[in-house]
Write an enzyme that holds these catalytic residues in place. Structure first.
Site, short mmCIF file in Angstrom:
data_model
loop_
_atom_site.label_atom_id
_atom_site.label_comp_id
_atom_site.label_asym_id
_atom_site.label_seq_id
_atom_site.Cartn_x
_atom_site.Cartn_y
_atom_site.Cartn_z
N PRO A 318 0.82 -1.21 0.00
CA PRO A 318 0.00 0.00 0.00
C PRO A 318 0.86 1.26 0.00
O PRO A 318 1.91 1.31 0.63
CB PRO A 318 -0.79 -0.12 1.30
CG PRO A 318 0.09 -0.94 2.19
CD PRO A 318 0.79 -1.92 1.29
N CYS A 388 2.04 30.08 -14.34
CA CYS A 388 1.68 30.68 -15.62
C CYS A 388 1.11 29.62 -16.57
O CYS A 388 1.68 29.28 -17.61
CB CYS A 388 2.90 31.36 -16.24
SG CYS A 388 2.47 32.46 -17.60
#
Length: 465
Positions: A318, A388
Site C-alpha cells: 500500500p 503561468c
C-alpha cells in the site's frame, strides 16, 4: 459541533472532521477526508496533531505540507495488524514509497514494522538512509539501469524482476559469491477501474511478464544458479474501491505458485501489490484497510489448502492508502477575480508545482478555510494556482466561506503523489513539510530557496558578463 446556520448553508469545516469515538482511533484513515487528529480549536482554527494550522503557516510559511504522525502510524498498524489477524502464515506489509519518499516517512513506516517498496536508485538510497533493513526493501521498476541493479545487488535488497532485459542483465552481473534474491512480476490479466473491472488474457501494460511467457520465464530462471527466485508479484491498479478483483488476483497468484514448483522453483513469497483507494470527496466510499486485507487472506489460504501447498509469505504494497490522508497542504489566499455570471476565482501561493495531480489527472480535492472553520459556506469559487498556466486550477467550484487575502486555505488528502511529483515549474521553490504530533511540529523537509534552484546550474565562462 451543531450548525446554527440557515437551511442549505453548511459549516465550512466541521462536516469534514473524522468520526473519532471517545478519543479512540477506530476508523480506517483511508475513509476520512482529514487526518484523524483534526479538530476545531477555541480560535475557530483547524488544528492537526494538536497544532494550530494558521500558526504553523506563520511559523513555517506557505505552501506547507502538514503531516499528522498519528494518522500515518494508525494506517501502518491497521495494515500490519489486519494481516496478522487474518493470515495464518507469515506476512509483511511494504510501504510503496513512490507515494512519498523522504527520510521521515520511511523511518515511521520502518518503526511500525513495515518494509519499503522502491522504484528507483534514489528511493532505494533514501530507504537505506532511513535505517530500513535491506531484507525488507523490494526494488521495482520496468527499466532499472545497470547501475541501479548493481546498487541493489551490493545492498542485498530484493529485486522484483520486470522483463527479459532485466533478467539477462542480472545474469551478466550476478556472481556465485553474491546470489541475487528475486521475485518475478507477472501480468495477471485483471484490470481495475473505479466502478468496474474486466478480466482479459493480456493487459496493455508496460509492466511485467505476460501470462503466455510463464513457461519460458520459469524455465530460464530455473537454470540460473546465481538467481534465487523466491516469489511472484502482481499489481492491478490504484485508487481501487472494489474487492473482487483482488480476490481474483490472489487466486491467480496461487496458481502461479503451483506452476512454478513444476519447474523446480521454490516460491515462498506472494506479493499482491496494493491499490486500495482513499476518500478524496464526500461521495467516495472505499473499503476499510481491514475490509481490503481480509478477503485476500481468505482466498489465498483456501486456494493453498485446495492445492495442498504450504502457505507462502504474503506481501502487500500500500502507498496512497497509507500516507494520503495523513497530510494536508496549507496555502495563503492572495488575489481574486470575479467574472460576472461565469466564475469567481481566488488564487493561492502554490498550485501545480506542489500538487500536479489536478492538471495531470483531473483529480478532485476538498478544501477548508483554516482560520474560519465554523463560517458558513456561502460562495462557490474556483481555487487557482499561481503558475503561468490557465490549467493550473487546484479545485473547481469549491464550496467555501467568503474569503479574503491572507486567509489560510487547506487542501485535504495531499500525502500521496503531491510532494513526490512536485516540481520547480516557473522556478518556484518546493514547499517545506512538517510532522505534527502532540502539539509539536518538526521540519521533515526544508523549504527550498532561490539558491537551491541555482545549485545545479552551470554558467560557461563565455556567457559570464
Amino acid at each position: 459541533m451543531v450548525s446554527t446556520h440557515p437551511a442549505g448553508v453548511q459549516d465550512s469545516g466541521s462536516k469534514y472532521l473524522p468520526q473519532i469515538q471517545n478519543n479512540q482511533i477506530e476508523t480506517s484513515p483511508n475513509q476520512e477526508l482529514l487526518p484523524l487528529t483534526a479538530s476545531i480549536n477555541s480560535k475557530d482554527h483547524l488544528a492537526i496533531g494538536g497544532c494550530d494550522v494558521p500558526e504553523l503557516v506563520q511559523q513555517f510559511g506557505s505552501p506547507l505540507y502538514i503531516v499528522d504522525e498519528a494518522t500515518l502510524r494508525a494506517a501502518c498498524r491497521q495494515y500490519r495488524d489486519s494481516f496478522q489477524r487474518y493470515y495464518q502464515g507469515e506476512s509483511q506489509v511494504l510501504y510503496a514509497s513512490k507515494a512519498w519518499s523522504c527520510l521521515a516517512i520511511c523511518a515511521i513506516a520502518h518503526q511500525e514494522g513495515l518494509g519499503i517498496d522502491v522504484v528507483s536508485g534514489g528511493e532505494l538510497h533514501t530507504a537505506l538512509a532511513a535505517g530500513v533493513s535491506p531484507s525488507k526493501i523490494y526494488f521495482h521498476g520496468n527499466n532499472k539501469s545497470r547501475e541501479e541493479l548493481v546498487l541493489a545487488i551490493t545492498s542485498q535488497v530484493n529485486i522484483v524482476v520486470d522483463n527479459w532485459y532485466e533478467l539477462e542483465t542480472l545474469v551478466k552481473i550476478a556472481s556465485p559469491s553474491q546470489p541475487v534474491r528475486i521475485l518475478l512480476r507477472l501480468t495477471p490479466g485483471i484490470e481495475c477501474h473505479t466502478h468496474e473491472y474486466i478480466r482479459t488474457g493480456h493487459l496493455d501494460s508496460k509492466f511485467g511478464f505476460d501470462p503466455n511467457q510463464l513457461d519460458e520465464v520459469f524455465t530460464f530462471v530455473s537454470k540460473q544458479s546465481f538467481l534465487n527466485c523466491v516469489g511472484v508479484h502482481a499489481h492491478i491498479g490504484s485508487q481501487i474501491f472494489e474487492r473482487q478483483p483482488h480476490r481474483d488476483l490472489a487466486a491467480v497468484m496461487v496458481q502461479w505458485l503451483t506452476k512454478a514448483s513444476t519447474y523446480g522453483l521454490n516460491i515462498t513469497e506472494l506479493n499482491v501489490g496494493g491499490g486500495l483507494g482513499i476518500k478524496y470527496t464526500e461521495s467516495d466510499d472505499p473499503p476499510s484497510i481491514e475490509e481490503w486485507v481480509k478477503p485476500i487472506c481468505e482466498v489465498i489460504q483456501n486456494a493453498c489448502a485446495e492445492a495442498n501447498v504450504t502457505l507462502p509469505k504474503l506481501l502487500s504494497e500500500p502507498g496512497r492508502s497509507l500516507v494520503a490522508t495523513s497530510c494536508v497542504t496549507a496555502y495563503t489566499v492572495g488575489s481574486s477575480k470575479e467574472i460576472p455570471e461565469i466564475r469567481n476565482y481566488i488564487a493561492v501561493d502554490g498550485g501545480m508545482s506542489d500538487n500536479p495531480r489536478p492538471i495531470t489527472y483531473q483529480s478532485i480535492y476538498r478544501a477548508v478555510i483554516a482560520n474560519k472553520m465554523s463560517a458558513p459556506c456561502t460562495e462557490t469559487v474556483t481555487v487557482a494556482g499561481k503558475h503561468c498556466e490557465s490549467g493550473d486550477i487546484v479545485i473547481k467550484n469549491a464550496q467555501l466561506p467568503k474569503t479574503q487575502s491572507g486567509d489560510i486555505l487547506v487542501v485535504m488528502a495531499t500525502g500521496a503523489y503531491n510532494y513526490s511529483m512536485a516540481s520547480n515549474y516557473n522556478r518556484v521553490p518546493r514547499p517545506a513539510a512538517v510532522l505534527v504530533a502532540d502539539g509539536e511540529a518538526n521540519t521533515i523537509l526544508r523549504r527550498e530557496t532561490y539558491a537551491d534552484l541555482l545549485r545545479q546550474d552551470c554558467l560557461p565562462e563565455k556567457l559570464k558578463a
